[in-house]
Design a protein around this motif. Structure first.
Motif, PDB file in Angstrom:
ATOM      1  N   SER A   1       0.712  -1.164  -0.195  1.00 35.32           N
ATOM      2  CA  SER A   1      -0.274  -0.058   0.254  1.00 35.32           C
ATOM      3  C   SER A   1       0.775   1.253  -0.018  1.00 35.32           C
ATOM      4  CB  SER A   1      -0.317   0.258   1.263  1.00 35.32           C
ATOM      5  OG  SER A   1      -2.181  -0.783   1.223  1.00 35.32           O
ATOM      6  N   LEU A   2       2.324   1.217   1.016  1.00 35.29           N
ATOM      7  CA  LEU A   2       2.845   2.181   0.707  1.00 35.29           C
ATOM      8  C   LEU A   2       3.245   2.401  -0.524  1.00 35.29           C
ATOM      9  CD1 LEU A   2       4.470   1.812   4.606  1.00 35.29           C
ATOM     10  CD2 LEU A   2       3.204   3.588   3.794  1.00 35.29           C
ATOM     11  N   ILE A   3       3.957   1.893  -1.203  1.00 39.59           N
ATOM     12  CA  ILE A   3       4.402   1.504  -2.469  1.00 39.59           C
ATOM     13  C   ILE A   3       3.637   1.914  -3.359  1.00 39.59           C
ATOM     14  CG2 ILE A   3       5.172   0.315  -4.362  1.00 39.59           C
ATOM     15  CD1 ILE A   3       7.100  -1.767  -2.516  1.00 39.59           C
ATOM     16  N   GLY A   4       2.459   1.269  -3.248  1.00 38.15           N
ATOM     17  CA  GLY A   4       1.076   2.533  -4.500  1.00 38.15           C
ATOM     18  C   GLY A   4       1.059   3.636  -4.438  1.00 38.15           C
ATOM     19  N   THR A   5       0.951   3.765  -2.970  1.00 35.82           N
ATOM     20  CA  THR A   5       0.576   5.631  -2.373  1.00 35.82           C
ATOM     21  C   THR A   5       1.894   6.072  -2.934  1.00 35.82           C
ATOM     22  OG1 THR A   5      -0.521   4.978  -0.602  1.00 35.82           O
ATOM     23  CG2 THR A   5      -0.017   6.918  -0.892  1.00 35.82           C
ATOM     24  N   TRP A   6       2.876   5.369  -3.023  1.00 36.27           N
ATOM     25  CA  TRP A   6       3.739   6.635  -3.226  1.00 36.27           C
ATOM     26  C   TRP A   6       4.520   6.750  -4.809  1.00 36.27           C
ATOM     27  CZ3 TRP A   6       7.194  10.387  -2.806  1.00 36.27           C
ATOM     28  CH2 TRP A   6       8.104  10.513  -3.128  1.00 36.27           C
ATOM     29  N   ILE A   7       3.813   5.540  -5.839  1.00 33.22           N
ATOM     30  CA  ILE A   7       4.437   5.553  -6.837  1.00 33.22           C
ATOM     31  C   ILE A   7       2.779   7.050  -7.921  1.00 33.22           C
ATOM     32  CG2 ILE A   7       3.881   3.943  -8.957  1.00 33.22           C
ATOM     33  CD1 ILE A   7       6.257   3.598  -8.053  1.00 33.22           C
ATOM     34  N   GLY A   8       1.379   6.516  -6.837  1.00 35.09           N
ATOM     35  CA  GLY A   8       0.227   7.284  -7.266  1.00 35.09           C
ATOM     36  C   GLY A   8       1.005   8.975  -7.068  1.00 35.09           C
ATOM     37  N   ILE A   9       1.452   8.702  -6.072  1.00 37.15           N
ATOM     38  CA  ILE A   9       1.916  10.351  -6.096  1.00 37.15           C
ATOM     39  C   ILE A   9       2.780  10.614  -7.136  1.00 37.15           C
ATOM     40  CG2 ILE A   9       3.002  11.925  -4.290  1.00 37.15           C
ATOM     41  CD1 ILE A   9       2.439  10.342  -2.860  1.00 37.15           C
ATOM     42  N   LEU A  10       4.070   9.921  -7.513  1.00 38.74           N
ATOM     43  CA  LEU A  10       4.597  10.060  -8.659  1.00 38.74           C
ATOM     44  C   LEU A  10       3.770  10.855 -10.290  1.00 38.74           C
ATOM     45  CD1 LEU A  10       7.695   8.142  -8.406  1.00 38.74           C
ATOM     46  CD2 LEU A  10       7.219  10.583  -7.357  1.00 38.74           C
ATOM     47  N   PRO A  11       4.373  11.796 -10.220  1.00 38.09           N
ATOM     48  CA  PRO A  11       3.067  12.185 -11.623  1.00 38.09           C
ATOM     49  C   PRO A  11       3.742  10.637 -12.781  1.00 38.09           C
ATOM     50  CG  PRO A  11       4.215  13.991 -11.090  1.00 38.09           C
ATOM     51  CD  PRO A  11       4.963  12.643 -10.238  1.00 38.09           C
TER      52      PRO A  11
END
Length: 565
Positions: free
Chosen positions: A322-332
Motif C-alpha cells: 500500500s505504501l509503494i502504491g501510494t508513493w507511485i501514485g504521487i509521482l506524476p
C-alpha cells in the motif's frame, strides 16, 4: 481545511450523493471487469453527464467511477484470466492459478480485502498530506510552478515507456496540441489555421474522449475483425523482468513492452500466447506459466471474506504494498500499472516462498491488489494540493474541476474547502461501496465480460458523439473527437505512449501561464528560475532525473552490445 466538514458530511450522506457513489462505483466495477474498456474511457464519457450537476456532486460521481474501475479488474483476472484493466495484470499471475486449484473464493477474498485496505491506507495519506502540501505550495511563485511542471514532464517521459525518445516525443506532441488558441501571455490567437473554432484551442473533453474512447472502439473493431468477431478472450503473454541494477532486456520474440520503469527495475511485456513470470534474479529464470484458455472456476461455497488472521499473515505485505502504491501514485504519470508491478516484485523479493509466485501465491494477489488501489489516493494528493495530475484519469478529473469552475491547486483549499473535503469523503465512501458490491456480486460479475462487442461498441460510440457535442453544441468538437480517436490509435500502433501526450497537453498551458507571469514580473529575465531556492531545487531535480534516465539507457545499451554474440 476542515471548516466545512459538517457541510461536506451533510452533502456526502444526502440521498443524491449516496446514489451517485453507488452508481459510480458499480459502473466503474463493470467497466473495470470488461477487457478493452478502461476507467479513463468511462470517466471521459461520463463527464458531459455532469454538466447539470454542481461541482461537488460531479466529483463524487467521477471519483467513485475511478475507484470502481481500478478494483473491478480483479474479478475477471482471477476467474477468467482476463485482466479487465492493466492494473490487474499482476493479479492474473496468481489469482487464476488459485482458481484453477479450486481456491477461487479464497483468491477473490484476498483481492477484495487487499483492495479495500490499500484504498483506505492511501485515503489516510490523502487526508494527512493534501493540506500540508497545499500550504507548502502556497510559497510557490510563477517560477516555482514552472519548475514543478518541468519536473512532472521529465518524470512522466522518463518512466512512461521502454523508449525515452518516444516518451519525449509523446510529451512534445501533447505540448504542440495545447498550442492553438489564445496565448496566455499576449492574448493573441496562434496556430488556429483561420478556424475561429480554435480560438480557445482544442477542448480537453473531445481530445480525451477521442484518445481513450474512440481509439478503444477502433482497436476493438479491428481486433474483432482479426479474431472472428468477438473479443471474448484475452490472449496474453506478460512477463515481469526485475533486476536491482535496472538492466531490463526483453529477448527477441518475447513480445512488446507494455510498461517500463528501468529506474525502478521493472518491465512488463506482452505477447500473444500465455502468461509467464520470470525473475532475472533467480538461477535459471524461474519462469512460471499459466494456461491460455479462459476458464471460469467458481467455488460457490466459499465466503469472500478477508479474515482477521489474514491481516496478521499478510499485514507487512499489505502495508508495504500500500505504501509503494501510494508513493507511485504521487509521482506524476506512473499510475496503477507500474504500482502493482513494483509492489509484486517487492513482495516476491521479501517472501519466504518466492517460488510460489506465479503458481497461486496469496502474497502475489495481496501485493498487486493493495498497490493498484493505493495509487488512487496517492495520485489525488498532487492533484488537489498543487493542481498537478498524477495519472491520465487525474488529468480528466483536472478537466472536470475546470469545467465546473473549480481551480485545483493550493488556493482550492482556501477558496473551496468543501470541494476538497467532498473528494476525500467520496474516496472513502467509494472504497466502502466497492467493497460491498464486490462481496455481493463478484461471482455473477463474470458474465459481464461476455457481453458481445457488437452490442457494446455502438453504445460507447453514441455516448462519444453525444458527450463531445454536448460540450458546446457544435459539430466541430465531434470532428475533433473523431480525429483524435484515429490519431490515438495510430500513435499507439507506433508504440508512442498516450499518457505523456495527455499530461503534456494538460500541463503545457499551466506551465506557459506561470512562465509568462514570471517573465512579466522579472522584466523578461529567466534568471529567477535558477536563483530562487525552490525553483532552483526543482530544476536540479528535473535535470538529475533526466540525466539518470539517460545514463541508465546508455548503460543498458552498452551492456546489451557487450553481451551480444
Amino acid at each position: 481545511m476542515f471548516t466545512d466538514l459538517g457541510t461536506a458530511a451533510e452533502l456526502l450522506f444526502s440521498p443524491t450523493s449516496l446514489m451517485l457513489v453507488a452508481i459510480g462505483s458499480f459502473l466503474g466495477i463493470i467497466v473495470g471487469a470488461i477487457p478493452g474498456l478502461t476507467g479513463a474511457m468511462l470517466i471521459a464519457l461520463a463527464l458531459p453527464l455532469t454538466f447539470s450537476m454542481g461541482g461537488e456532486l460531479a466529483l463524487v460521481l467521477l471519483v467513485s467511477m475511478y475507484v470502481g474501475s481500478v478494483s473491478g479488474g480483479l474479478v475477471t483476472a482471477t476467474l477468467l484470466r482476463m485482466p479487465g484493466t492493466p492494473a490487474s495484470i499482476m493479479t492474473t499471475l496468481d489469482g487464476y492459478p488459485m482458481a484453477q486449484q479450486g481456491k477461487s473464493g479464497r483468491a477473490l477474498a484476498l483481492g477484495i480485502g487487499a483492495s479495500f485496505v490499500g484504498g483506505m491506507i492511501s485515503w489516510g495519506f490523502l487526508v494527512c498530506l493534501a493540506e500540508p502540501m497545499a500550504i507548502w505550495s502556497l510559497s510557490f511563485g510563477p517560477f516555482e510552478f514552472t519548475a514543478l511542471v518541468l519536473v512532472a514532464m521529465v518524470l512522466i517521459m522518463s518512466v512512461s515507456g521502454r523508449s525515452l525518445s518516444l516518451g519525449v516525443l509523446a510529451g512534445a506532441i501533447g505540448v504542440l496540441i495545447a498550442m492553438p488558441g489564445s496565448s496566455p501571455a499576449t492574448g493573441v490567437s496562434r496556430w488556429t489555421l483561420g478556424l475561429h473554432e480554435l480560438d480557445d484551442g482544442f477542448k480537453l473533453l473531445p481530445v480525451l474522449i477521442g484518445l481513450f474512447a474512440v481509439n478503444q472502439v477502433i482497436r476493438q473493431l479491428l481486433c474483432s475483425g482479426n479474431e472472428g468477431g468477438v473479443d471474448s478472450k484475452l490472449s496474453l503473454n506478460r512477463r515481469i523482468l526485475h533486476s536491482p541494477s535496472g538492466r531490463v532486456e526483453p529477448k527477441r520474440g518475447e513480445g512488446r513492452v507494455l510498461e517500463s520503469s528501468p529506474r525502478l527495475g521493472s518491465t512488463l511485456l506482452e505477447k500473444e500466447g500465455e502468461v509467464k513470470l520470470h525473475d532475472l534474479n533467480d538461477e535459471g529464470g524461474n519462469v512460471s506459466h499459466a494456461s491460455a484458455e479462459s476458464t471460469s472456476v467458481i467455488d460457490s461455497g466459499d465466503a469472500l471474506l478477508f479474515h482477521r488472521r489474514d491481516l496478521r499473515t499478510h499485514g507487512p505485505n499489505l502495508l508495504r504494498s500500500s505504501l509503494i502504491g501510494t508513493w507511485i501514485g504521487i509521482l506524476p504519470g506512473i499510475g496503477a500499472n507500474i504500482g502493482s508491478v513494483i509492489a509484486y516484485a517487492a513482495a516476491k523479493k521479501s517472501s519466504k516462498h518466492p517460488e510460489q509466485f506465479g503458481h497461486g501465491s496469496e502474497e502475489g494477489v495481496v501485493a498487486s491488489e493493495s498497490a493498484n488501489n493505493a495509487t488512487i489516493g496517492g495520485a489525488l494528493i498532487p492533484l488537489v494540493s498543487m493542481g498537478i495530475p498524477g495519472s491520465v484519469i487525474d488529468a480528466i478529473l483536472l478537466g472536470a474541476f475546470v469545467i465546473h469552475g473549480l481551480q485545483p491547486g493550493p488556493m482550492l483549499m482556501q477558496q473551496n474547502p468543501l470541494a476538497v473535503q467532498t473528494i476525500m469523503g467520496a474516496l472513502l465512501l467509494a472504497n466502502v461501496f466497492t467493497l460491498l458490491f464486490l462481496l455481493v456480486g463478484a461471482r455473477s460479475m463474470v458474465r459481464v465480460a461476455s457481453i458481445p462487442r457488437y452490442v457494446l461498441l455502438p453504445v460507447v460510440m453514441i455516448f462519444c458523439v453525444i458527450g463531445s457535442f454536448a460540450l458546446a453544441n457544435r459539430m466541430f468538437d465531434v470532428w475533433v473527437m473523431l480525429g483524435f480517436g484515429v490519431a490515438g490509435y495510430l500513435l499507439e500502433r507506433a508504440r508512442i505512449p498516450l499518457a505523456p501526450l495527455v499530461i503534456g497537453f494538460v500541463l503545457a498551458p499551466i506551465g506557459e501561464e506561470h512562465l509568462s507571469a514570471g517573465l512579466m514580473q522579472s522584466g523578461g529575465s529567466w534568471l529567477p528560475l535558477i536563483q530562487r531556492p525552490i525553483s532552483m531545487t526543482l530544476c536540479v531535480v528535473a535535470a538529475a532525473i533526466f540525466s539518470w534516465t539517460l545514463w541508465q539507457r546508455f548503460h543498458r545499451n552498452d551492456s546489451t552490445h557487450s553481451n551480444a554474440p
